[in-house]
Design a protein around this motif. Structure first.
Motif, short mmCIF file in Angstrom:
data_model
loop_
_atom_site.label_atom_id
_atom_site.label_comp_id
_atom_site.label_asym_id
_atom_site.label_seq_id
_atom_site.Cartn_x
_atom_site.Cartn_y
_atom_site.Cartn_z
N TYR A 131 -23.45 11.63 -11.49
CA TYR A 131 -22.59 11.30 -10.79
C TYR A 131 -21.32 11.90 -11.12
O TYR A 131 -21.00 12.45 -12.38
CB TYR A 131 -22.38 9.94 -10.44
CG TYR A 131 -22.04 8.99 -11.89
CD1 TYR A 131 -20.51 8.65 -11.67
CD2 TYR A 131 -22.91 8.49 -12.68
CE1 TYR A 131 -20.04 8.07 -12.76
CE2 TYR A 131 -22.49 7.89 -13.66
CZ TYR A 131 -21.15 7.59 -13.76
OH TYR A 131 -20.62 6.95 -14.89
N SER A 153 -22.10 4.59 -7.45
CA SER A 153 -22.01 4.21 -6.27
C SER A 153 -20.54 4.75 -5.58
O SER A 153 -20.45 4.56 -4.25
CB SER A 153 -21.90 2.77 -5.97
OG SER A 153 -23.21 2.06 -6.80
N TRP A 155 -17.98 7.06 -4.17
CA TRP A 155 -17.94 8.46 -3.51
C TRP A 155 -16.95 9.22 -3.65
O TRP A 155 -15.54 8.70 -3.52
CB TRP A 155 -18.25 8.25 -1.93
CG TRP A 155 -19.34 7.53 -1.41
CD1 TRP A 155 -20.49 7.55 -2.11
CD2 TRP A 155 -19.42 7.31 -0.15
NE1 TRP A 155 -21.54 6.77 -1.49
CE2 TRP A 155 -21.03 6.77 -0.10
CE3 TRP A 155 -19.17 6.89 1.01
CZ2 TRP A 155 -21.72 6.18 0.94
CZ3 TRP A 155 -19.67 6.47 2.08
CH2 TRP A 155 -21.01 6.14 1.98
N LYS A 162 -13.24 3.76 3.26
CA LYS A 162 -14.45 4.38 3.33
C LYS A 162 -15.66 4.05 2.31
O LYS A 162 -16.72 4.83 2.34
CB LYS A 162 -14.31 5.90 3.89
CG LYS A 162 -13.30 6.07 5.11
CD LYS A 162 -13.25 7.31 5.54
CE LYS A 162 -12.54 7.62 6.82
NZ LYS A 162 -12.34 8.87 7.39
N GLN A 163 -15.24 3.64 1.37
CA GLN A 163 -16.11 3.48 0.15
C GLN A 163 -17.23 2.44 0.52
O GLN A 163 -17.10 1.66 1.42
CB GLN A 163 -15.44 3.05 -1.04
CG GLN A 163 -14.48 3.93 -1.54
CD GLN A 163 -15.29 5.25 -2.30
OE1 GLN A 163 -16.42 5.08 -2.81
NE2 GLN A 163 -14.54 6.31 -2.33
N PRO A 164 -18.32 2.47 -0.19
CA PRO A 164 -19.72 1.53 0.25
C PRO A 164 -19.33 0.02 -0.13
O PRO A 164 -17.98 -0.13 -0.63
CB PRO A 164 -20.72 1.83 -0.76
CG PRO A 164 -20.28 3.68 -1.19
CD PRO A 164 -18.83 3.54 -1.27
N ILE A 165 -19.74 -0.77 0.57
CA ILE A 165 -19.56 -2.24 0.77
C ILE A 165 -19.76 -2.69 -0.75
O ILE A 165 -19.02 -3.47 -1.27
CB ILE A 165 -20.40 -2.92 1.75
CG1 ILE A 165 -20.03 -4.21 1.55
CG2 ILE A 165 -22.13 -2.86 1.20
CD1 ILE A 165 -18.69 -4.46 2.16
N ILE A 166 -20.84 -1.98 -1.64
CA ILE A 166 -20.95 -2.60 -2.94
C ILE A 166 -19.55 -2.35 -3.62
O ILE A 166 -19.16 -3.10 -4.79
CB ILE A 166 -22.14 -2.00 -3.72
CG1 ILE A 166 -22.36 -2.41 -5.01
CG2 ILE A 166 -22.08 -0.56 -3.78
CD1 ILE A 166 -22.75 -4.07 -5.15
N VAL A 167 -19.07 -1.24 -3.49
CA VAL A 167 -17.77 -0.89 -4.41
C VAL A 167 -16.44 -2.04 -4.03
O VAL A 167 -15.76 -2.43 -4.69
CB VAL A 167 -17.40 0.48 -4.02
CG1 VAL A 167 -15.82 0.96 -4.66
CG2 VAL A 167 -18.48 1.62 -4.71
N LYS A 168 -16.48 -2.34 -2.55
CA LYS A 168 -15.43 -3.10 -2.21
C LYS A 168 -15.82 -4.66 -3.11
O LYS A 168 -14.71 -5.43 -3.08
CB LYS A 168 -15.52 -3.18 -0.57
CG LYS A 168 -15.13 -1.76 -0.08
CD LYS A 168 -14.84 -1.80 1.41
CE LYS A 168 -14.68 -0.65 1.95
NZ LYS A 168 -14.66 -0.63 3.46
#
Length: 284
Positions: A131, A153, A155, A162-168
């Motif tokens: 990554y 995870s 991006w 707009k990042q994935p929910i896991i990052v938030k």
């Protein structure tokens, strides 16, 4: 217009009449997947010479009503028209993932840009377990760090919204942990720096442990913020990123070890004080 994603090809846009300039917004859906002839024909048809097997290309269009396109592995790309006939044309399957003669992406990552002549944006498509904006980081190894767990995870080149929910969720959890940890460290420092606490044998160890805990939480939130900003390609300074990898990791591990030693010393000192008090009480 065709798109290749995870070694699968999709028909994303089909324009009947030429338009010089237009804004296109598309979504890749499974219904527009273009299968290979290996998925549509038996071994007998596949073994035929290229121009001999081309006469069978109308069969998949008539047999599969939802089929929009398919491709020959080395020459043709075919579209199924409204009459369920195969409209085939020569297609260049040779992919060039290099940038100015060299691979911009590391660890065999694939380089993509929006225009070969005058690109305005580019990105790297990383292999599994790699990554980063240039695929420069990896999750392969024996240990797990914050970079390995969360960095995979995040991006690149996307805003936080707009990042994935896991990052938030991880960001919210980190902020909550930092807030609780800082409050606990401040209250512990205020408590154990009083004259009464310092008169106790283990009071000095507990004060030092509180200060160490405060520094550890500060380093943790700093590392998390730098990881988030670097993976989002907001921070690209090589010196800063290298110092983050070298200094913050070492300091965090050092403070964690020091905190464990201070807690152990405070327990040993407390036990020794109780043992001495027991001996004096027994003698009396």
């Amino acid at each position: 217009m065709f798109v290749e994603f995870n070694e699968h090809r999709y028909l994303t846009f089909l324009q009947q009449n030429y338009t010089p300039a237009t804004i296109i917004s598309i979504t890749i859906v499974p219904e527009n997947h273009c299968p290979s002839i290996k998925e549509l024909f038996d071994d007998h048809v596949q073994a035929l010479p290229r121009w001999h097997r081309a006469k069978y290309y109308h069969v998949p269009c008539q047999k599969h009503s939802n089929l929009v396109c398919f491709y020959d592995n080395d020459y043709f790309m075919c579209l199924c028209d409204i009459d369920r006939h195969a409209n085939c044309f020569k297609f260049d399957y040779k992919q060039d993932y290099n940038y100015l003669g060299s691979n911009y992406c590391e660890n065999d990552g694939k380089f993509y840009q929006d225009n070969d002549t005058c690109p305005t944006s580019s990105s790297c498509f990383c292999k599994e377990c790699y990554y980063g904006s240039r695929c420069q980081f990896t999750t392969m190894g024996f240990g797990l760090s914050l970079d390995d767990i969360l960095g995979y995870s995040i991006w690149p080149n996307f805003p936080f919204s707009k990042q994935p929910i896991i990052v938030k969720l991880c960001t919210s959890g980190t902020i909550l942990m930092f807030t609780i940890g800082i409050i606990n460290a401040i209250l512990s420092t205020v408590t154990f720096q009083t004259k009464g606490s310092l008169q106790i044998g283990c009071g000095l160890y507990l004060l030092a442990s509180s200060i160490t805990s405060f520094l550890t939480m500060t380093l943790f939130i700093a590392k998390f913020v730098l990881l988030l900003l670097s993976q989002m390609s907001i921070i690209t300074n090589y010196t800063l990123l290298k110092s983050n990898c070298v200094c913050l990791d070492i300091l965090m591990k050092s403070f964690l070890a020091i905190g464990d030693w201070l807690n152990a010393c405070s327990v040993l000192r407390l036990d020794s004080d109780e043992f001495i008090y027991f001996l004096l009480f027994d003698v009396e």
